[in-house]
Design an enzyme around this catalytic site. Structure first.
Site, PDB file in Angstrom:
ATOM      1  CG  ASN A   1      -1.713   1.165   1.473  1.00 57.54           C
ATOM      2  OD1 ASN A   1      -1.350   2.263   1.053  1.00 57.54           O
ATOM      3  ND2 ASN A   1      -2.833   0.994   2.140  1.00 57.54           N
TER       4      ASN A   1
ATOM      5  CE  LYS B   1      -1.999  -0.225   6.095  1.00 56.21           C
ATOM      6  NZ  LYS B   1      -2.206  -1.645   6.349  1.00 56.21           N
TER       7      LYS B   1
ATOM      8  CG  ASP C   1      -4.204 -15.661   0.792  1.00 58.78           C
ATOM      9  OD1 ASP C   1      -4.162 -14.679   0.027  1.00 58.78           O
ATOM     10  OD2 ASP C   1      -4.335 -16.841   0.416  1.00 58.78           O
TER      11      ASP C   1
ATOM     12  CG  ASP D   1      -4.134  -6.367   9.860  1.00 59.14           C
ATOM     13  OD1 ASP D   1      -4.126  -6.135   8.640  1.00 59.14           O
ATOM     14  OD2 ASP D   1      -5.115  -6.867  10.437  1.00 59.14           O
TER      15      ASP D   1
ATOM     16  N   GLY E   1     -10.371   5.822   4.628  1.00 60.12           N
ATOM     17  CA  GLY E   1     -11.160   4.794   5.307  1.00 60.12           C
ATOM     18  C   GLY E   1     -12.305   5.379   6.117  1.00 60.12           C
TER      19      GLY E   1
ATOM     20  NE  ARG F   1      -1.765   2.772  10.405  1.00 57.94           N
ATOM     21  CZ  ARG F   1      -2.860   3.453  10.089  1.00 57.94           C
ATOM     22  NH1 ARG F   1      -2.855   4.759   9.983  1.00 57.94           N
ATOM     23  NH2 ARG F   1      -3.989   2.810   9.848  1.00 57.94           N
TER      24      ARG F   1
HETATM   25  P1  IMP Z   1      -5.253  -3.159   6.562  1.00 56.91           P
HETATM   26  O1  IMP Z   1      -4.589  -2.591   5.343  1.00 56.91           O
HETATM   27  O2  IMP Z   1      -5.526  -4.602   6.501  1.00 56.91           O
HETATM   28  O3  IMP Z   1      -4.566  -2.733   7.820  1.00 56.91           O
HETATM   29  O4  IMP Z   1      -6.714  -2.502   6.529  1.00 56.91           O
HETATM   30  C1  IMP Z   1      -7.080  -1.580   7.418  1.00 56.91           C
HETATM   31  C2  IMP Z   1      -8.423  -0.988   7.075  1.00 56.91           C
HETATM   32  O5  IMP Z   1      -8.942  -0.453   8.295  1.00 56.91           O
HETATM   33  C3  IMP Z   1      -8.294   0.175   6.140  1.00 56.91           C
HETATM   34  O6  IMP Z   1      -8.638  -0.163   4.833  1.00 56.91           O
HETATM   35  C4  IMP Z   1      -9.290   1.171   6.693  1.00 56.91           C
HETATM   36  O7  IMP Z   1     -10.529   0.854   6.218  1.00 56.91           O
HETATM   37  C5  IMP Z   1      -9.353   0.872   8.155  1.00 56.91           C
HETATM   38  N1  IMP Z   1      -8.460   1.757   8.893  1.00 56.91           N
HETATM   39  C6  IMP Z   1      -7.297   1.423   9.510  1.00 56.91           C
HETATM   40  N2  IMP Z   1      -6.716   2.499  10.060  1.00 56.91           N
HETATM   41  C7  IMP Z   1      -7.525   3.534   9.763  1.00 56.91           C
HETATM   42  C8  IMP Z   1      -7.447   4.932  10.039  1.00 56.91           C
HETATM   43  O8  IMP Z   1      -6.506   5.471  10.656  1.00 56.91           O
HETATM   44  N3  IMP Z   1      -8.460   5.667   9.577  1.00 56.91           N
HETATM   45  C9  IMP Z   1      -9.501   5.160   8.876  1.00 56.91           C
HETATM   46  N4  IMP Z   1      -9.627   3.889   8.573  1.00 56.91           N
HETATM   47  C10 IMP Z   1      -8.637   3.071   9.022  1.00 56.91           C
END
Ligand code: IMP
Length: 211
Positions: free
Chosen positions: A15, A18, A45, A74, A161, A196
């Site tokens: 990503n 990130k 996965d 995560d 998000g 985070r």
């Molecule tokens: P990951 O990439 O598997 O960690 O997916 C995390 C998902 O959680 C993201 O796609 C967002 O939808 C949500 N998420 C995680 N951190 C945040 C944040 O700081 N703000 C808004 N959404 C978040």
């Protein structure tokens, strides 16, 4: 014994957003970061049922493939009245088109069905799990949360998000109405609010040289 991060660290994410954020967090500690994408590593996965398990799956896979220490995260949103949903499915609730307005609307529908109209019934928290794995199976893991309540309709266009629906505890603006420095930044410039940022501070304490 905690192990310190030295030399090159693989950032186990594909990503780009990130990656930028993690590089910014690591740079002041003198850590050179190379991404899993740059090394051509695959994406495992995410089969874990906790944030911690998924961070570990990603970090261990990258460390074994690159033969270097690797860092993964995560994260997601857990809504109390929905028994922690969407949780590890936070990204999946937005579907292939990454439609987070639809995901926020789905949460709102479920809250309305439960009669959750008062802030106290609409509590939620973001979770960030971080893992650093070494090729010899050593791992360092930390986790942190940011607590708040969900608002409807969503407010603000910053962030990503679920940010526009999340009002962090003790604040009047949602994460979607804050600059990224306010949301993730560490004091003295930022508020050190986000899950985070808090998890990273914990990781820095145990694994990184303070400069
Ligand atoms: P990951 O990439 O598997 O960690 O997916 C995390 C998902 O959680 C993201 O796609 C967002 O939808 C949500 N998420 C995680 N951190 C945040 C944040 O700081 N703000 C808004 N959404 C978040």
């Amino acid at each position: 014994m905690h192990r310190r991060i030295t030399g090159t660290l693989v950032i186990a994410t594909h990503n780009p957003g990130k990656l930028v954020e993690m590089r910014e967090l690591l740079a002041p500690h003198g850590v050179e970061a190379v991404s899993a994408g740059e090394l051509g590593l695959g994406e495992p996965d995410e089969t874990g049922d906790t944030f911690r398990a998924n961070a570990r799956i990603k970090a261990v896979a990258a460390a074994k493939a690159a033969l270097l220490p690797a860092f993964a995260d995560d994260s997601g949103l857990a809504v109390d009245a929905l028994d922690g949903a969407p949780g590890v499915l936070s990204a999946r609730w937005a579907g292939p088109n990454k439609d987070f307005l639809a995901a926020m609307a789905r949460i709102e529908r479920l809250l309305q069905e439960r009669g959750a109209t008062q802030p106290s019934q609409r509590r939620a928290h973001f979770v960030s799990a971080l893992c650093v794995a070494w090729p010899d199976d050593h791992v360092e893991e930390v986790e942190a949360i940011a607590e708040g309540t969900l608002v409807w309709p969503p407010r603000g266009t910053a962030g990503f998000g679920y940010d526009p629906a999340f009002l962090p505890e003790g604040h009047r603006r949602t994460f979607g109405e804050m600059t990224s420095i306010e949301k993730h930044g560490l004091p003295p410039l930022g508020l050190g609010l986000s899950h985070r940022a808090r998890a990273f501070v914990k990781l820095a304490e145990i694994c990184l040289d303070q400069r």
